[in-house]
Write an enzyme that holds these catalytic residues in place. Structure first.
Site, PDB file in Angstrom:
ATOM      1  CG  HIS A  45      33.407  61.733  56.314  1.00  0.00           C
ATOM      2  ND1 HIS A  45      34.166  62.428  57.190  1.00  0.00           N
ATOM      3  CD2 HIS A  45      32.130  61.977  56.645  1.00  0.00           C
ATOM      4  CE1 HIS A  45      33.375  63.069  58.026  1.00  0.00           C
ATOM      5  NE2 HIS A  45      32.154  62.804  57.711  1.00  0.00           N
TER       6      HIS A  45
ATOM      7  CG  LEU B  12      40.024  61.303  54.072  1.00  0.00           C
ATOM      8  CD1 LEU B  12      40.028  60.009  53.285  1.00  0.00           C
ATOM      9  CD2 LEU B  12      38.919  62.215  53.576  1.00  0.00           C
ATOM     10  CB  CYS B  13      35.842  61.495  58.832  1.00  0.00           C
ATOM     11  SG  CYS B  13      34.835  60.780  60.125  1.00  0.00           S
ATOM     12  N   PRO B  14      37.920  59.783  60.796  1.00  0.00           N
ATOM     13  CG  PRO B  14      37.985  58.453  62.739  1.00  0.00           C
ATOM     14  CD  PRO B  14      38.187  58.386  61.247  1.00  0.00           C
TER      15      PRO B  14
END
Lengths: 347, 75
Positions: A45, B12-14
């Protein structure tokens, strides 16, 4: 009835931990995965923030690996505890700000605590002797086993035949003959083993899966520490080091200038915590100001911001300067020319 | 069987996965949890986490700038 032997595998999301886990699963051991989130992990991401990286899959590689293997994955937030590893590494840093030796010891120690709490028998890593200059050397690997507290409960299936037998081998939980003798930086043995198991797609990020191995990222981190006179950091700090063009005119403030739409979208989420600048008379990037700028500093920041707008050659550019939780105010400035911005300001 | 919500917006990931994992740990079999996220990657990651840990994904969708995952806890 025979007791089911259980192992936890450190899953980074790369090929080596995928293979190491599969090797042990093939021997009938119940394996679950563990992944530690330090804040510096290179995730699909954060890559995907920038347009040039958008062809890369938007996925968490550790989760993806666990799904390929059909095992559970436990993702552990170690952001706070990791600060001490990065700030005070006993074995120092690698080529950049990567404290690989201390980092591996820390993660194995956390995994050891986890197996003791959960009643698992041993720990697996995908390490290969000679593959990395700090943490994966024949002389450092026993040190990591010892200093983490894991000792003989740490098994490296991909290179076990180069290392003394561990508890799982002594106890017959795994067959040493079916473990491997990989060594060095060649990836060919791993690729052959992946083909043997039918793994066709896997992540192989250069420099591993950590931003601290990246030269540009490390420079920004050192700049942040130098400017503050302290190595302390917060999550916002380390996230923002991943995006934008960083320009520091002075120790007490810097500009983070979005380079493209993806970064603008990402940085929008920080406008309630940082001073933001946006060009209004011309199209231009979102700029965040980190630090404690004076009003005079903000004028300078506005002029630099204007230089990165479509109005960079105009006599005057209008911008909106907004402090968190305050009304935006308008300023008009003459954009700085490229020649006026000293090279030393670029981080 | 109770219904719960988890706000993982802005993360945001994770982190949305970690928050989901930690919340599910506290719930009982059959409880449902609706997770709200803004990271588009959460659509893949939270559902992947559910699959590998044996929880049922009732619904996963994108609504404007949000991702909503509705799951049922399975033990």
């Amino acid at each position: 009835m025979t007791r089911q032997i259980k192992a936890v595998s450190l899953i980074s999301g790369g090929l080596d931990s995928l293979l190491a886990t599969k090797v042990i699963m093939e021997q009938g051991v119940h394996v679950e995965g563990i992944n530690f989130y330090t804040g510096f992990c290179v995730e699909g991401h954060t890559h995907a923030i920038r347009k040039k990286d958008q062809a890369k899959p938007k996925r968490n590689n550790a989760l993806w690996v666990a799904e390929q293997l059909g095992i559970k994955l436990h993702i552990i937030d170690v952001i706070e505890e990791y600060k001490d590893v990065l700030i005070n590494p006993k074995y120092g840093y690698g080529a950049n700000m990567n404290p690989c030796h201390d980092c591996k010891t820390f993660m194995v120690r956390k995994a050891h605590e986890w197996i003791e709490e959960k009643g698992f028998d041993f720990i697996i890593t995908g390490e290969v002797v000679g593959q990395r200059p700090m943490s994966q050397r024949k002389d450092t690997m026993p040190v990591i086993a010892r200093e983490s507290g894991a000792g003989e409960r740490l098994l490296r299936p991909l290179c076990a035949q180069h290392l003394p037998p561990t508890l799982p081998e002594h106890e017959g939980w795994v067959n040493r003959e079916q473990l491997h003798d990989f060594h060095g930086r060649s990836r060919k043995p791993q690729m052959a083993l992946a083909a043997h198991y039918g793994f066709e797609e896997y992540a192989q990020p250069a420099g591993g899966c950590c931003f601290l191995t990246d030269e540009n990222y490390s420079k920004k981190l050192v700049d942040l520490w130098d400017a503050r006179g302290s190595k302390e950091y917060e999550m916002d700090d380390i996230m923002l080091l991943k995006v934008g063009r960083h320009i520091r005119p002075s120790e007490h403030f810097k500009l983070i200038i979005a380079r493209e739409e993806g970064e603008v979208n990402f940085m929008q989420g920080y406008r309630n915590r940082f001073i933001s600048i946006k060009t209004t008379s011309h199209s231009g990037p979102l700029v965040l100001v980190d630090g404690e700028p004076s009003e005079e500093d903000l004028q300078l920041a506005a002029r630099i911001s204007a230089r990165y707008s479509k109005g960079k050659l105009a006599e005057a550019v209008e911008l909106e300067v907004c402090r968190p939780n305050e009304e935006a105010r308008n300023v008009t400035v003459k954009p700085m020319s490229v020649a006026e911005i000293p090279e030393s300001w670029y981080v | 069987m109770a219904k719960y919500e988890l706000d993982a917006t802005g993360l945001l990931c994770p982190m949305p996965v970690i928050k989901t994992q930690d919340r599910v740990e506290e719930l009982e079999e059959g409880d449902t949890l609706e997770v709200l996220c803004t990271d588009p990657g959460a659509l893949n990651d939270v559902t992947a986490w559910c699959r590998i840990n044996g929880h049922k994904v009732i619904d996963a969708r994108r609504e404007d700038s949000q991702v909503i995952i509705h799951l049922e806890v399975m033990r």
